[in-house]
Scaffold this active site. Structure first.
Site, PDB file in Angstrom:
ATOM      1  N   LYS A 118      53.400   2.025  50.346  1.00 12.76           N
ATOM      2  CA  LYS A 118      54.493   1.764  49.394  1.00 12.76           C
ATOM      3  C   LYS A 118      55.466   2.941  49.435  1.00 12.76           C
ATOM      4  CE  LYS A 118      53.866   1.933  44.700  1.00 12.76           C
ATOM      5  NZ  LYS A 118      54.781   3.045  44.329  1.00 12.76           N
ATOM      6  N   GLU A 131      59.718  -1.244  38.462  1.00 12.92           N
ATOM      7  CA  GLU A 131      59.236  -0.354  37.394  1.00 12.92           C
ATOM      8  C   GLU A 131      60.315  -0.123  36.344  1.00 12.92           C
ATOM      9  OE1 GLU A 131      57.169   3.171  38.633  1.00 12.92           O
ATOM     10  OE2 GLU A 131      57.112   3.983  36.612  1.00 12.92           O
ATOM     11  N   ASP A 141      51.109   7.823  43.967  1.00 10.15           N
ATOM     12  CA  ASP A 141      51.334   9.276  43.880  1.00 10.15           C
ATOM     13  C   ASP A 141      51.308   9.728  42.422  1.00 10.15           C
ATOM     14  OD1 ASP A 141      53.770   8.199  43.155  1.00 10.15           O
ATOM     15  OD2 ASP A 141      54.971   9.393  44.545  1.00 10.15           O
ATOM     16  N   SER A 142      51.103   8.768  41.487  1.00 15.34           N
ATOM     17  CA  SER A 142      50.822   9.124  40.094  1.00 15.34           C
ATOM     18  C   SER A 142      49.556   9.964  40.011  1.00 15.34           C
ATOM     19  CB  SER A 142      50.667   7.868  39.239  1.00 15.34           C
ATOM     20  OG  SER A 142      49.717   6.990  39.820  1.00 15.34           O
ATOM     21  N   ASP A 151      50.686   5.207  48.506  1.00 13.05           N
ATOM     22  CA  ASP A 151      52.069   5.673  48.343  1.00 13.05           C
ATOM     23  C   ASP A 151      52.432   6.712  49.388  1.00 13.05           C
ATOM     24  OD1 ASP A 151      53.295   4.311  46.305  1.00 13.05           O
ATOM     25  OD2 ASP A 151      52.726   5.733  44.738  1.00 13.05           O
ATOM     26  N   GLU A 158      59.454   4.336  47.731  1.00 14.83           N
ATOM     27  CA  GLU A 158      60.417   4.130  46.647  1.00 14.83           C
ATOM     28  C   GLU A 158      61.848   4.085  47.179  1.00 14.83           C
ATOM     29  OE1 GLU A 158      59.832   7.100  43.617  1.00 14.83           O
ATOM     30  OE2 GLU A 158      57.710   6.602  43.372  1.00 14.83           O
TER      31      GLU A 158
HETATM   32  O1  KIV Z   1      52.265   5.987  41.660  1.00 19.97           O
HETATM   33  C1  KIV Z   1      52.062   4.985  40.946  1.00 19.97           C
HETATM   34  O2  KIV Z   1      51.104   4.910  40.175  1.00 19.97           O
HETATM   35  C2  KIV Z   1      53.013   3.899  41.015  1.00 19.97           C
HETATM   36  C3  KIV Z   1      52.915   2.838  39.967  1.00 19.97           C
HETATM   37  C4  KIV Z   1      53.491   3.377  38.719  1.00 19.97           C
HETATM   38  C5  KIV Z   1      53.537   1.578  40.397  1.00 19.97           C
HETATM   39  O3  KIV Z   1      53.854   3.893  41.859  1.00 19.97           O
END
Ligand code: KIV
Length: 278
Positions: A113, A182, A44-45, A83, A115
């Site tokens: 993934k 992280e 989600d970056s 994500d 969090e």
């Molecule tokens: O969203 C992302 O890029 C991430 C990485 C920083 C692990 O979760």
């Protein structure tokens, strides 16, 4: 060879490091797959590096599906992890399974993934029970930036380190097959890695993790807004791209681009006829 939950877990057992980069489009996925990366993370970056938000809070399920599908089409061997964005799983176990399912069905991800640790144990368990492989993510979890009061290293006090260990164990017990650490002190990340049987994948968590992940714009030196301390530049693509953009602009302006070799032809008699008619 397609990377799977089993091949990645075998790497931990054999002491072979796991390699992961973020990825958000088809072309880049093909390049990363050819470079034999083990895992591509549609993070989600993308909120920061693709959409230009200052954090990941505004990223939607539609954004994630839109970017996961082309990455999945480009990655033949790498495992594609997508994500779950902010509030797509925290709200309920039902939402977690439904949205994880959308990333698999519509985005064709191989895993998801999410969090958090102890607090989202039930969500992880339910997603795994729906036959969807899960990667956990603990430490500095960007979706909680407003609670943390900024992007800060986590686990530095005794209490915070104990909490991180508890989160790591909760994620493993809930059935995740790997976990991202992280912004965690390297010695603490190494201890977590020793304590867990699933692979740890570090970002700003030192060399003791079972694998590494970076945001690809950071490692290519092409994201101008900020550069985290842990993001080594493996190339200066930002400078190279700007240089190419400038040379293109100059060539288009002075007429040296395009040449005849870069243009298409038409028969002279057709042109002669057209010019007569004009
Ligand atoms: O969203 C992302 O890029 C991430 C990485 C920083 C692990 O979760």
């Amino acid at each position: 060879m397609k990377q799977t939950v089993q091949t990645l877990q075998a790497k931990k057992q054999q002491g072979e490091k796991i390699t992961m980069l973020t990825c958000y489009d088809y072309t880049t996925a093909k390049l990363m797959d050819a470079a034999e990366l083990d895992m591509l993370l549609v993070g989600d970056s993308l909120g920061n590096v693709i959409l230009g938000y200052e954090d990941t809070i505004s990223v939607t399920m539609e954004d994630m599906i839109h970017h996961t599908a082309p990455v999945a089409r480009g990655a033949k061997n790498a495992m594609v992890v997508a994500d779950l964005p902010f509030l797509s799983y925290q709200t309920s176990v039902y939402d977690a399974v439904k949205n994880a399912g959308r990333l698999m069905k519509e985005g064709r991800a191989n895993a998801v993934k999410l969090e958090g640790g102890v607090l989202i144990r039930d969500q992880i368990q339910a997603i795994v029970n729906a036959s969807i492989p899960v990667v956990g993510h603990i430490g500095m979890t960007p979706q909680s930036v407003n609670t943390f009061g900024g992007f800060k290293v986590q686990g530095k006090t005794l209490d915070a380190a104990r909490k991180l260990l508890a989160d790591a164990k909760a994620v493993e017990e809930a059935g995740a097959f790997a976990v991202v650490l992280e912004c965690v002190p390297e010695k603490l990340a190494a201890l977590v890695t020793k304590e867990l049987s699933i692979p740890t994948i570090g970002i700003g968590a030192g060399a003791g993790c079972d694998g590494q992940v970076l945001v690809y714009q950071d490692m290519l030196g092409m994201f101008p807004d900020y550069c985290p301390k842990f993001a080594r530049h493996f190339a200066e693509m930002g400078t190279a791209m700007q240089d190419a953009f400038r040379r293109y602009r100059a060539a288009a302006q002075d007429g040296s681009f395009p040449t005849q070799a870069e243009s298409f032809t038409i028969a002279d008699e057709i042109m002669a006829q057209l010019e007569q008619e004009a």
